[in-house]
Design a protein around this motif. Structure first.
Motif, PDB file in Angstrom:
ATOM      1  N   LEU A  73       4.972   3.450   8.168  1.00 56.23           N
ATOM      2  CA  LEU A  73       5.370   3.541   6.767  1.00 56.23           C
ATOM      3  C   LEU A  73       4.245   4.151   5.935  1.00 56.23           C
ATOM      4  N   GLY A  74       3.020   3.804   6.234  1.00 57.90           N
ATOM      5  CA  GLY A  74       1.879   4.359   5.513  1.00 57.90           C
ATOM      6  C   GLY A  74       1.773   5.868   5.668  1.00 57.90           C
ATOM      7  N   GLU A  75       1.959   6.343   6.904  1.00 54.59           N
ATOM      8  CA  GLU A  75       1.873   7.783   7.181  1.00 54.59           C
ATOM      9  C   GLU A  75       2.980   8.546   6.445  1.00 54.59           C
ATOM     10  N   VAL A  76       4.183   8.024   6.489  1.00 56.45           N
ATOM     11  CA  VAL A  76       5.319   8.678   5.827  1.00 56.45           C
ATOM     12  C   VAL A  76       5.137   8.645   4.314  1.00 56.45           C
ATOM     13  N   SER A  77       4.706   7.517   3.772  1.00 53.82           N
ATOM     14  CA  SER A  77       4.512   7.397   2.320  1.00 53.82           C
ATOM     15  C   SER A  77       3.441   8.360   1.836  1.00 53.82           C
ATOM     16  N   PRO A  99       0.822  -1.221   0.000  1.00 56.06           N
ATOM     17  CA  PRO A  99       0.000   0.000   0.000  1.00 56.06           C
ATOM     18  C   PRO A  99       0.855   1.270   0.000  1.00 56.06           C
ATOM     19  N   ALA A 100       2.012   1.227   0.652  1.00 54.35           N
ATOM     20  CA  ALA A 100       2.893   2.398   0.652  1.00 54.35           C
ATOM     21  C   ALA A 100       3.369   2.689  -0.770  1.00 54.35           C
ATOM     22  N   LEU A 139       4.607  16.513   5.190  1.00 57.65           N
ATOM     23  CA  LEU A 139       6.005  16.407   5.608  1.00 57.65           C
ATOM     24  C   LEU A 139       6.262  17.247   6.855  1.00 57.65           C
ATOM     25  N   GLN A 140       5.677  18.441   6.886  1.00 56.50           N
ATOM     26  CA  GLN A 140       5.856  19.313   8.042  1.00 56.50           C
ATOM     27  C   GLN A 140       5.304  18.663   9.303  1.00 56.50           C
ATOM     28  N   ALA A 141       4.233  17.916   9.163  1.00 61.64           N
ATOM     29  CA  ALA A 141       3.623  17.265  10.326  1.00 61.64           C
ATOM     30  C   ALA A 141       4.474  16.103  10.845  1.00 61.64           C
ATOM     31  N   LEU A 142       5.313  15.537   9.994  1.00 66.13           N
ATOM     32  CA  LEU A 142       6.150  14.417  10.421  1.00 66.13           C
ATOM     33  C   LEU A 142       7.178  14.831  11.464  1.00 66.13           C
ATOM     34  N   ALA A 196      11.042   6.492   2.468  1.00 62.17           N
ATOM     35  CA  ALA A 196       9.947   6.417   3.446  1.00 62.17           C
ATOM     36  C   ALA A 196      10.266   5.410   4.543  1.00 62.17           C
ATOM     37  N   GLN A 197      10.881   4.295   4.185  1.00 67.95           N
ATOM     38  CA  GLN A 197      11.270   3.309   5.197  1.00 67.95           C
ATOM     39  C   GLN A 197      12.278   3.910   6.170  1.00 67.95           C
ATOM     40  N   ASP A 198      13.253   4.637   5.641  1.00 65.70           N
ATOM     41  CA  ASP A 198      14.256   5.272   6.500  1.00 65.70           C
ATOM     42  C   ASP A 198      13.613   6.307   7.423  1.00 65.70           C
ATOM     43  N   ILE A 199      12.738   7.124   6.868  1.00 67.27           N
ATOM     44  CA  ILE A 199      12.074   8.162   7.663  1.00 67.27           C
ATOM     45  C   ILE A 199      11.189   7.520   8.726  1.00 67.27           C
ATOM     46  N   ALA A 200      10.463   6.481   8.344  1.00 62.41           N
ATOM     47  CA  ALA A 200       9.576   5.804   9.298  1.00 62.41           C
ATOM     48  C   ALA A 200      10.384   5.208  10.444  1.00 62.41           C
ATOM     49  N   THR A 201      11.503   4.606  10.121  1.00 63.93           N
ATOM     50  CA  THR A 201      12.353   4.011  11.154  1.00 63.93           C
ATOM     51  C   THR A 201      12.916   5.091  12.077  1.00 63.93           C
ATOM     52  N   GLY A 202      13.369   6.178  11.497  1.00 63.40           N
ATOM     53  CA  GLY A 202      13.978   7.244  12.285  1.00 63.40           C
ATOM     54  C   GLY A 202      12.992   8.069  13.091  1.00 63.40           C
TER      55      GLY A 202
END
Length: 166
Positions: free
Chosen positions: A133-137, A100-101, A151-154, A122-128
């Motif tokens: 992963l869905g939210e970041v993607s 889905p991502a 992106l700002q909300a992340l 997205a995987q790197d951002i989600a991990t960090g």
């Protein structure tokens, strides 16, 4: 939606017999083996069937996205599924999270190669960040379309970077 009807009939004699058999076992290993044989294997078989049905549905949804957004052929869809399987093995991320991502990123980028690179990011951002992963993607896909709010909300740091022109 998947519906699995379960029809069962209670038989107290069978339960009593199972408890008696269990109590006659002497070691913890024998008891564990008994439980696995009587409960875990049938349950695992049932779950495997459900998992297979869900995986097929996820694969069909991604294939539809690939074909509708990029005009992908069956060969390209197969190559994408192979890439997801390899990425899942390499990163430990479930293929049911990756599909889905990737579909969201393909819709946002309109390009499989760009979406694949964005999925790795997205995987790197989600991990960090601890985000899913869905939210970041979803945030990255919107950013490819020019909407930076996701992106700002992340992360507050990303918000500052966007304000500074990054």
């Amino acid at each position: 939606m998947l519906s699995i009807p379960i029809i069962a009939e209670y038989d107290g004699k069978a339960l009593d017999r199972a408890i008696k058999d269990f109590n006659q076992l002497e070691t913890a290993g024998e008891k564990a083996q008994f439980l696995i044989k009587k409960a875990a294997i049938p349950a695992a078989a049932a779950l495997t069937g459900v998992t297979t049905a869900l995986t097929l549905a996820e694969q069909a949804q991604l294939a539809l996205t690939l074909q509708n957004v990029t005009g992908a052929t069956d060969k390209q869809v197969k190559a994408t599924e192979d890439m997801i399987a390899a990425m899942s093995r390499a990163t430990g991320t479930a293929d049911s999270d990756l599909r889905p991502a990737l579909a969201v990123l393909i819709t946002g980028t309109k390009d499989v190669a760009t979406a694949t690179d964005a999925l790795r990011l997205a995987q790197d951002i989600a991990t960090g960040s601890g985000k899913s992963l869905g939210e970041v993607s979803d945030a990255l896909a919107k950013a490819y379309g020019g909407n930076m709010r996701g992106l700002q909300a992340l992360s507050p740091e990303i918000k500052l970077m966007i304000q500074d022109g990054a």
